[in-house]
Write a protein that holds these residues in place. Structure first.
Motif, PDB file in Angstrom:
ATOM      1  N   GLU A 133      53.925  55.928   4.869  1.00 24.48           N
ATOM      2  CA  GLU A 133      52.763  55.498   4.098  1.00 24.48           C
ATOM      3  C   GLU A 133      51.514  55.258   4.950  1.00 24.48           C
ATOM      4  O   GLU A 133      50.400  55.548   4.524  1.00 24.48           O
ATOM      5  N   LEU A 134      51.714  54.709   6.155  1.00 25.35           N
ATOM      6  CA  LEU A 134      50.557  54.348   6.976  1.00 25.35           C
ATOM      7  C   LEU A 134      50.370  55.292   8.158  1.00 25.35           C
ATOM      8  O   LEU A 134      49.718  54.958   9.137  1.00 25.35           O
ATOM      9  N   ASN A 135      50.931  56.497   8.063  1.00 34.73           N
ATOM     10  CA  ASN A 135      50.893  57.417   9.200  1.00 34.73           C
ATOM     11  C   ASN A 135      49.477  57.738   9.686  1.00 34.73           C
ATOM     12  O   ASN A 135      49.269  58.016  10.861  1.00 34.73           O
ATOM     13  N   VAL A 167      46.881  55.743   9.668  1.00 37.71           N
ATOM     14  CA  VAL A 167      46.127  54.578  10.138  1.00 37.71           C
ATOM     15  C   VAL A 167      46.447  54.348  11.615  1.00 37.71           C
ATOM     16  O   VAL A 167      47.608  54.438  12.006  1.00 37.71           O
ATOM     17  N   PRO A 168      45.409  54.080  12.447  1.00 36.94           N
ATOM     18  CA  PRO A 168      45.676  53.809  13.861  1.00 36.94           C
ATOM     19  C   PRO A 168      46.647  52.647  14.029  1.00 36.94           C
ATOM     20  O   PRO A 168      46.610  51.687  13.254  1.00 36.94           O
ATOM     21  N   VAL A 169      47.494  52.766  15.066  1.00 44.16           N
ATOM     22  CA  VAL A 169      48.575  51.793  15.236  1.00 44.16           C
ATOM     23  C   VAL A 169      48.058  50.356  15.320  1.00 44.16           C
ATOM     24  O   VAL A 169      48.589  49.461  14.675  1.00 44.16           O
ATOM     25  N   TRP A 170      47.021  50.153  16.088  1.00 44.75           N
ATOM     26  CA  TRP A 170      46.616  48.751  16.289  1.00 44.75           C
ATOM     27  C   TRP A 170      46.076  48.120  15.011  1.00 44.75           C
ATOM     28  O   TRP A 170      46.185  46.927  14.788  1.00 44.75           O
ATOM     29  N   HIS A 171      45.536  48.969  14.100  1.00 46.03           N
ATOM     30  CA  HIS A 171      45.110  48.450  12.802  1.00 46.03           C
ATOM     31  C   HIS A 171      46.321  47.984  11.981  1.00 46.03           C
ATOM     32  O   HIS A 171      46.282  46.935  11.348  1.00 46.03           O
ATOM     33  N   VAL A 172      47.377  48.798  12.025  1.00 44.46           N
ATOM     34  CA  VAL A 172      48.599  48.441  11.280  1.00 44.46           C
ATOM     35  C   VAL A 172      49.159  47.132  11.814  1.00 44.46           C
ATOM     36  O   VAL A 172      49.424  46.194  11.063  1.00 44.46           O
ATOM     37  N   ILE A 173      49.320  47.101  13.152  1.00 44.88           N
ATOM     38  CA  ILE A 173      49.950  45.920  13.757  1.00 44.88           C
ATOM     39  C   ILE A 173      49.126  44.666  13.472  1.00 44.88           C
ATOM     40  O   ILE A 173      49.657  43.656  12.999  1.00 44.88           O
ATOM     41  N   SER A 174      47.823  44.727  13.720  1.00 45.25           N
ATOM     42  CA  SER A 174      47.044  43.494  13.542  1.00 45.25           C
ATOM     43  C   SER A 174      46.949  43.115  12.064  1.00 45.25           C
ATOM     44  O   SER A 174      47.017  41.941  11.722  1.00 45.25           O
ATOM     45  N   GLY A 175      46.828  44.127  11.194  1.00 46.49           N
ATOM     46  CA  GLY A 175      46.759  43.819   9.773  1.00 46.49           C
ATOM     47  C   GLY A 175      48.024  43.189   9.232  1.00 46.49           C
ATOM     48  O   GLY A 175      47.990  42.343   8.342  1.00 46.49           O
ATOM     49  N   ARG A 200      59.175  54.646  16.149  1.00 50.86           N
ATOM     50  CA  ARG A 200      59.819  54.964  14.870  1.00 50.86           C
ATOM     51  C   ARG A 200      58.905  55.806  13.971  1.00 50.86           C
ATOM     52  O   ARG A 200      59.371  56.639  13.206  1.00 50.86           O
ATOM     53  N   ARG A 201      57.596  55.548  14.093  1.00 50.08           N
ATOM     54  CA  ARG A 201      56.668  56.335  13.280  1.00 50.08           C
ATOM     55  C   ARG A 201      56.695  57.798  13.699  1.00 50.08           C
ATOM     56  O   ARG A 201      56.766  58.703  12.877  1.00 50.08           O
ATOM     57  N   LYS A 202      56.682  58.005  15.042  1.00 54.36           N
ATOM     58  CA  LYS A 202      56.712  59.357  15.564  1.00 54.36           C
ATOM     59  C   LYS A 202      58.013  60.047  15.167  1.00 54.36           C
ATOM     60  O   LYS A 202      58.017  61.183  14.687  1.00 54.36           O
TER      61      LYS A 202
END
Lengths: 391, 391
Positions: free
Chosen positions: B217-219, B221-229, B373-375
């Motif tokens: 779903e969030l592929n 979106v940049p990783v750091w945005h996902v993590i911080s959000g 895991r995303r990769k």
């Protein structure tokens, strides 16, 4: 249909097969977790009593009489003199930084006052928020100071031309002999391990048993036509057997590795163990029967199980509880098991063994009945919707 | 989507889609404070059932009994007339402690000999044994000194002088911080903090597991945005829940709130950070929410016992001490109690730094695991998409 003729024996077998072949995690939790807990908690309480408490001495007198008092503290294994300070500020500083947890303050003119027949005071300051330390200090400091005081009193009365033994009797006319029954060394592991073991066992059962009925609702047609009590009994027996294995292993480890005494007979121990595991397994089955899915089956019972140990009267006794806590405690199976188990191990008997065992079996059976009822109703409903869907 | 959208999405999930999460975050420690605040609302142990066997039946022995009757620590369960009867009371646990006054008690003392009182206490529960031990010592000591004093008065000393002679050194105890030795002040905070930890773990776990189940779903979106959000809402709510817990404990149960708000907030924020990071790592490892819950609940009990909150680190052996350093709660629970009850904690700065470093390392690990895991999942997807083309 072959399935509908499934016997109790077959259900037990298939449940065992599920545990060993498809979901070995259940075995690990039921047996491994209690063992792991017993190992960990046995290690943590290995010291048995709180000793070598960091102690600070502030001796404002510096005479042989004050040194003798300091020596009595140095001789006690409870205390470990870490530093001697020479001012009030240094003392407060040390206590503040936690370098020492207890301070022994000997006032100036300590020896002189005693010789003049005035009484002199030793000030003990306990500086910790942990009651483990406070209790250890309170239990020993009175004895140290009293023994010391009686010795000095004896000498001063000898001055009043009494014989030494007379003088001692006048200085300490009443002596106290304390007999601590069942746990004379105040061993913390004897006190804690049986209860923590049984608490670990109950947690393990609750974590493992979530699958028991909750997963069956997704394949309900498999169970069509089989009587509900035999389904539940057949699924429950394997859990009960394995948790008894866990119970016995924990007990053996506590006794063999961590020197918890075993003064009760094996029959009584197995009796309380089986009654307790029966009750807890039925609690788990009941939760597993009502919840919508497995996640709830493992999370919901925790509200009930996590606080149980502290409410069981095992550490904080029931006689100190208010009515609300007494009521809550009466609803928890562990209340009827933990204290009884410790009594059996340490004292060799428990006055409430039979009543508690009976209560646990009744409690378990009532829940068994309720789970059967619930499972029956939900099966009917599910089968009904299945049929409708087919139509 | 940027981190702000993710954060809003996360909040929506937390409060509306899966409100369990917000319940865990805020409910767990609030419920614990209420439950255990009620459990320990009596603060100290009182009314321990006591059986008295007075073989002397004189004015002196009765005045000693009076001292026990007057103490709120004890409740006289019975006066008995034989050793057997007394043993029976102890055996059936109708009494947990006994005082036995020997025959000739009064006469022995008056003829200038010393006499001894035998106290017995059921030692299976150390909370009872400790409390009886220290109070019985105090009662007997006071009584002994008074009796000794009146004896010396016969030798023509003034009453005050006489007392000084028999008790030349008296003990003055000053217990800082928890001077009433209240169990409530001692215990409840730590339990609430353990519950806070569980609350954060379960909430973050639910979020991470559901994210990993829909990882595509969030592929974009940049990783750091996902993590911080995803990280921020739980971190903040955890901290908020921590503040609520402390306020509740102070307002509802009068637990002292002596420490500076800033220190408490700093420690709470860092702890919430560390546990959120820990939960994200755990969420990446576990396959489903059932496993996650099983692990995190099994983790709870040892984490609390090894934290040094009750059984002090000081009394642990080397292995247990090493194990205790693994748990973040070790750097938190005891320090919170120190801050709240005594107003300062010697290891505050060190613990904040340690928690912060543990948390940062865990956060990095969880980020790496997410990237991996995303990769992995998008590779799988590509392969799946390619494979029909190959055919």
């Amino acid at each position: 249909m072959a399935v509908s003729k499934m016997q109790l024996k077959d259900i037990i077998k298939s449940e065992f097969r599920y545990m060993f072949c498809h979901n070995p995690k259940i075995i690990f939790i039921l047996i491994g977790l209690p063992i792991l807990y017993t190992m960990l908690f046995g290690l943590v309480y290995n010291g048995n009593i709180v000793k070598n408490i960091p102690t600070l001495i502030y001796d404002q007198d510096q005479t042989p009489i004050s040194f003798a008092l300091i020596q009595s503290f140095a001789d006690s294994e409870r205390y470990n003199i870490v530093t001697q300070v020479t001012s009030q500020e240094d003392m407060m500083e040390s206590l503040h930084h936690g370098d020492a947890l207890v301070a022994v303050v000997i006032p100036p003119k300590f020896a002189q006052d005693i010789k003049l027949g005035k009484s002199s005071q030793v000030l003990i300051t306990i500086s910790t928020a942990n009651l483990m330390f406070s209790n250890a200090i309170l239990g020993s400091v009175q004895e140290i100071v009293q023994t010391y005081s009686a010795g000095i009193g004896q000498k001063s009365l000898e001055g009043l031309s009494q014989t030494p033994s007379q003088a001692l009797s006048s200085a300490a006319p009443i002596r106290l002999a304390v007999r601590v029954l069942h746990n004379p060394t105040f061993s913390y592991s004897n006190f804690m391990l049986p209860g923590l073991g049984i608490n670990g066992l109950q947690l393990a059962i609750m974590l493992a048993i979530c699958y028991i009925l909750a997963r069956e609702y997704t394949r309900i047609s498999y169970w069509e036509g089989i009587s509900v009590p035999s389904i539940i009994l057949g699924k429950l027996v394997p859990y009960w057997l394995l948790s008894m294995v866990g119970f016995v292993l924990c007990l053996v480890m506590n006794i063999a590795l961590f020197d918890v005494p075993c003064r009760g007979d094996i029959g009584s121990l197995l009796l309380i163990g089986s009654a307790f595991t029966f009750a807890i397994i039925n609690v788990g089955t009941f939760f597993s029967a009502i919840v919508p899915n497995i996640v709830y089956a493992v999370q919901l019972p925790m509200l009930y199980i996590m606080p149980a140990y502290l409410f069981s009267g095992y550490s904080w006794p029931i006689l100190a509880m208010n009515d609300f806590s007494k009521g809550f405690s009466a609803l928890l199976p562990i209340t009827y098991a933990a204290d009884t188990l410790r009594d059996l191990l340490l004292a060799g008997y428990s006055p409430s063994l039979f009543i508690n065992t009976t209560l646990l079996f009744i409690f378990g059976s009532v829940l068994f009945f309720l789970s059967s009822l619930l499972f029956c109703l939900r099966r009917k409903k599910l089968l009904h919707t299945d049929q409708e869907a087919i139509l | 989507m940027n981190w702000w959208d993710i954060l809003k999405r996360e909040l929506r999930q937390m409060f509306i889609k899966d409100p369990r999460r917000v319940l865990y975050l805020f409910g767990a420690c609030a419920v614990y404070i209420l439950l255990f605040g009620l459990l320990y609302s009596t603060h100290v142990l009182s009314r321990v059932p006591l059986v008295i066997y007075d073989q002397d039946q004189t004015r002196l022995s009765r005045s000693l009994i009076q001292a026990f009757e007057d103490s709120e620590r004890y409740q006289i369960a019975a006066y008995v007339n034989s050793q057997e009867e007394m043993e029976e009371y102890l055996h059936t646990q109708k009494a947990l402690t006994s005082i036995s006054i020997p025959p000739d008690f009064s006469r022995t003392i008056k003829t200038g000999h010393s006499s001894s009182i035998l106290a017995a206490v059921n030692g299976t529960n150390l909370i009872i044994a400790n409390s009886v031990l220290s109070s019985v010592q105090e009662i007997i000591l006071t009584f002994s000194n008074n009796t000794g004093g009146s004896l010396i008065e016969f030798t023509g000393q003034l009453p005050e002088q006489a007392l000084h002679k028999v008790a030349p050194v008296t003990l003055e105890l000053r217990i800082l911080y928890n001077s009433t030795l209240s169990y409530l002040d001692f215990f409840v905070l730590g339990l609430a903090m353990a519950a806070l930890q569980q609350g954060i773990l379960l909430a973050v776990g639910a979020s991470m597991i559901s994210e990993y189940q829909n990882i595509g779903e969030l592929n974009n979106v940049p990783v750091w945005h996902v993590i911080s959000g995803k990280f921020l809402p739980y971190w903040l709510c955890g901290t908020l829940s921590f503040i609520m817990a402390l306020s509740l404990s102070a307002l509802a149960f009068n637990i002292p709130f002596k420490g500076s708000f800033i220190s408490l907030l700093a420690l709470g924020t860092v702890f919430s950070f560390t546990i959120t990071a820990f939960a994200s790592v755990l969420g990446a490892i576990c396959h489903n929410e059932v496993s996650f819950t099983q692990f995190s609940l099994a983790y709870a009990v040892p984490a609390f016992i090894f934290s040094g909150y009750t059984w002090p680190q000081h009394s642990m052996d080397a292995i247990s001490l090493a194990i205790s350093y693994i748990f973040p709660l070790t750097y938190f629970a005891d320090t919170i109690r120190d801050l709240m009850i005594s107003g300062h904690a010697p290891s505050l700065g060190k613990n904040i730094l340690l928690l912060l470093s543990i948390g940062t390392v865990l956060l990095i690990i969880s980020t790496l695991m997410y990237i991996y895991r995303r990769k992995h999942s998008s590779d799988l997807k590509q392969n799946n998409q390619l494979s029909p083309l190959k055919q």
